[in-house]
Design a protein around this motif. Sequence first.
Motif, PDB file in Angstrom:
ATOM      1  N   UNK A 276       0.793  -1.239   0.000  1.00 33.83           N
ATOM      2  CA  UNK A 276       0.000   0.000   0.000  1.00 33.83           C
ATOM      3  C   UNK A 276       0.820   1.281   0.000  1.00 33.83           C
ATOM      4  N   UNK A 277       2.059   1.253   0.495  1.00 31.49           N
ATOM      5  CA  UNK A 277       2.853   2.481   0.606  1.00 31.49           C
ATOM      6  C   UNK A 277       4.221   2.317  -0.038  1.00 31.49           C
ATOM      7  N   UNK A 278       4.249   1.712  -1.219  1.00 31.67           N
ATOM      8  CA  UNK A 278       5.518   1.454  -1.902  1.00 31.67           C
ATOM      9  C   UNK A 278       5.609   2.232  -3.201  1.00 31.67           C
ATOM     10  N   UNK A 279       6.839   2.593  -3.543  1.00 27.89           N
ATOM     11  CA  UNK A 279       7.094   3.230  -4.835  1.00 27.89           C
ATOM     12  C   UNK A 279       8.409   2.707  -5.390  1.00 27.89           C
ATOM     13  N   UNK A 280       8.568   2.830  -6.706  1.00 27.20           N
ATOM     14  CA  UNK A 280       9.734   2.297  -7.395  1.00 27.20           C
ATOM     15  C   UNK A 280      10.661   3.417  -7.840  1.00 27.20           C
ATOM     16  N   UNK A 281      11.943   3.247  -7.551  1.00 25.68           N
ATOM     17  CA  UNK A 281      13.010   4.078  -8.117  1.00 25.68           C
ATOM     18  C   UNK A 281      13.880   3.134  -8.933  1.00 25.68           C
ATOM     19  N   UNK A 282      13.725   3.165 -10.256  1.00 27.72           N
ATOM     20  CA  UNK A 282      14.498   2.298 -11.137  1.00 27.72           C
ATOM     21  C   UNK A 282      15.833   2.955 -11.453  1.00 27.72           C
ATOM     22  N   UNK A 283      16.910   2.187 -11.330  1.00 28.70           N
ATOM     23  CA  UNK A 283      18.252   2.699 -11.597  1.00 28.70           C
ATOM     24  C   UNK A 283      18.719   2.139 -12.940  1.00 28.70           C
ATOM     25  N   UNK A 284      18.885   3.012 -13.898  1.00 30.25           N
ATOM     26  CA  UNK A 284      19.291   2.594 -15.236  1.00 30.25           C
ATOM     27  C   UNK A 284      20.784   2.261 -15.271  1.00 30.25           C
TER      28      UNK A 284
ATOM     29  N   UNK B  82      22.957  -3.162 -12.467  1.00 31.85           N
ATOM     30  CA  UNK B  82      22.545  -4.553 -12.330  1.00 31.85           C
ATOM     31  C   UNK B  82      22.211  -4.879 -10.876  1.00 31.85           C
ATOM     32  N   UNK B  83      22.649  -6.021 -10.394  1.00 29.64           N
ATOM     33  CA  UNK B  83      22.152  -6.545  -9.127  1.00 29.64           C
ATOM     34  C   UNK B  83      22.719  -5.814  -7.914  1.00 29.64           C
ATOM     35  N   UNK B  84      24.039  -5.591  -7.894  1.00 25.53           N
ATOM     36  CA  UNK B  84      24.672  -5.010  -6.710  1.00 25.53           C
ATOM     37  C   UNK B  84      24.637  -3.496  -6.782  1.00 25.53           C
ATOM     38  N   UNK B  85      23.456  -2.957  -6.568  1.00 27.23           N
ATOM     39  CA  UNK B  85      23.211  -1.523  -6.756  1.00 27.23           C
ATOM     40  C   UNK B  85      24.100  -0.657  -5.860  1.00 27.23           C
ATOM     41  N   UNK B  86      24.337  -1.001  -4.591  1.00 27.87           N
ATOM     42  CA  UNK B  86      25.185  -0.129  -3.765  1.00 27.87           C
ATOM     43  C   UNK B  86      26.601   0.033  -4.310  1.00 27.87           C
ATOM     44  N   UNK B  87      27.067  -0.958  -5.066  1.00 26.10           N
ATOM     45  CA  UNK B  87      28.391  -0.855  -5.678  1.00 26.10           C
ATOM     46  C   UNK B  87      28.307  -0.284  -7.091  1.00 26.10           C
ATOM     47  N   UNK B  88      27.279  -0.667  -7.831  1.00 34.56           N
ATOM     48  CA  UNK B  88      27.148  -0.234  -9.221  1.00 34.56           C
ATOM     49  C   UNK B  88      26.820   1.252  -9.324  1.00 34.56           C
ATOM     50  N   UNK B  89      26.012   1.757  -8.390  1.00 37.93           N
ATOM     51  CA  UNK B  89      25.553   3.152  -8.449  1.00 37.93           C
ATOM     52  C   UNK B  89      25.493   3.747  -7.044  1.00 37.93           C
TER      53      UNK B  89
ATOM     54  N   UNK C  92      26.354   6.604  -5.575  1.00 34.51           N
ATOM     55  CA  UNK C  92      25.868   7.968  -5.361  1.00 34.51           C
ATOM     56  C   UNK C  92      24.364   8.046  -5.541  1.00 34.51           C
ATOM     57  N   UNK C  93      23.841   7.407  -6.589  1.00 33.67           N
ATOM     58  CA  UNK C  93      22.388   7.414  -6.798  1.00 33.67           C
ATOM     59  C   UNK C  93      21.687   6.638  -5.691  1.00 33.67           C
ATOM     60  N   UNK C  94      22.291   5.536  -5.264  1.00 36.77           N
ATOM     61  CA  UNK C  94      21.720   4.751  -4.176  1.00 36.77           C
ATOM     62  C   UNK C  94      21.605   5.600  -2.914  1.00 36.77           C
ATOM     63  N   UNK C  95      22.702   6.230  -2.520  1.00 39.43           N
ATOM     64  CA  UNK C  95      22.712   7.045  -1.307  1.00 39.43           C
ATOM     65  C   UNK C  95      21.721   8.193  -1.408  1.00 39.43           C
ATOM     66  N   UNK C  96      21.724   8.882  -2.539  1.00 40.36           N
ATOM     67  CA  UNK C  96      20.817  10.010  -2.721  1.00 40.36           C
ATOM     68  C   UNK C  96      19.359   9.595  -2.656  1.00 40.36           C
ATOM     69  N   UNK C  97      19.032   8.458  -3.267  1.00 39.07           N
ATOM     70  CA  UNK C  97      17.648   7.992  -3.259  1.00 39.07           C
ATOM     71  C   UNK C  97      17.199   7.600  -1.857  1.00 39.07           C
ATOM     72  N   UNK C  98      18.090   6.952  -1.093  1.00 38.45           N
ATOM     73  CA  UNK C  98      17.749   6.576   0.285  1.00 38.45           C
ATOM     74  C   UNK C  98      17.490   7.817   1.122  1.00 38.45           C
ATOM     75  N   UNK C  99      18.370   8.794   1.045  1.00 43.04           N
ATOM     76  CA  UNK C  99      18.212  10.011   1.865  1.00 43.04           C
ATOM     77  C   UNK C  99      16.969  10.794   1.448  1.00 43.04           C
ATOM     78  N   UNK C 100      16.721  10.893   0.164  1.00 44.80           N
ATOM     79  CA  UNK C 100      15.522  11.618  -0.296  1.00 44.80           C
ATOM     80  C   UNK C 100      14.265  10.920   0.198  1.00 44.80           C
ATOM     81  N   UNK C 101      14.233   9.607   0.100  1.00 46.35           N
ATOM     82  CA  UNK C 101      13.074   8.840   0.575  1.00 46.35           C
ATOM     83  C   UNK C 101      12.851   9.047   2.057  1.00 46.35           C
TER      84      UNK C 101
END
Length: 283
Positions: A249-257, A260-267, A269-278
């Motif tokens: 009921x309270x979920x949203x998607x942030x797709x990272x272009x 791949x699988x290991x998002x904290x390593x692959x991206x 800065x975007x990972x950190x920014x998305x977590x803090x913004x959320x």
Amino acid sequence: MDFQTFRQRQKNITIDGIIDEPVTVAYTDVGVGEPLLLLHGIPTWSFLFHEIIDPLSQRYRVIAPDLIGYGYSDHRDRFDRSIEVQADMIERFLDKLGIPAAHFVAHDIGGGVALILADRSPDLVRTMVLSNSVAYDSWPIDEMLQLGHPRNAKMDPEDVKQLMEEALDVGLSRPDRSTDEFRTGIAKPYLEPDGIVSLVRNAASLNTNHTTKLTDRINRLTQPTLLLWGVDDQWQPVSTAEQLVKDMPNAKLHAVENCSHWVPQDAPEEFTGAVLEFLDQVG
């Protein structure tokens, strides 16, 4: 942060109630503020988050444990490593640290642990960021099913290195993020004999029934949730995130272009920014 610095900063704590004697959990605990718990998946350990812990710790108390059987937590061949038992461990771990509730940022099987706890201990889980997480019957993947065969406990370190190299080739999209530092650090705990056995036991413990039993309860999980997903993932495809958004009921998607699988390593800065913004948005 390099492997040696990361490892030196880890602490150890003992947890009762998993087997008939305490198990040891290695973890990072840095920063001040509201607790933010980072949960890794298989076959990684908390080093997966080595580039995002310090930026997040500028605003939160960041706690990143190694699940039991993983990283530098207990490797003994004496306990179940399933996500149900990992959830038990995390409850006891947070209780021992005196933390009644936390924000959860969880990857892969760590996401399965977060979903279990959000269901059975909803007051413990304030919010969730699920990154390329297992859910429904999306797992275990073929590679982990094969790894879990008991005969693989006799692999030599070179076999493990090769396995990890092949996984990283699939799990990272950006060539510049496939660094020697990351490759070496992720594999390091699993190159000793007890680590090899532990890695195989970890794979053998994966049980899709532990998330399928939540399928008809997903719509009861009301925690604010961000699905932070690398869209190139061949193992946990973005379609899983899209289904979770429909069901929660309270979920949203942030797709990272281009990720791949290991998002904290692959991206990172975007990972950190998305977590803090959320977290800013949900208060």
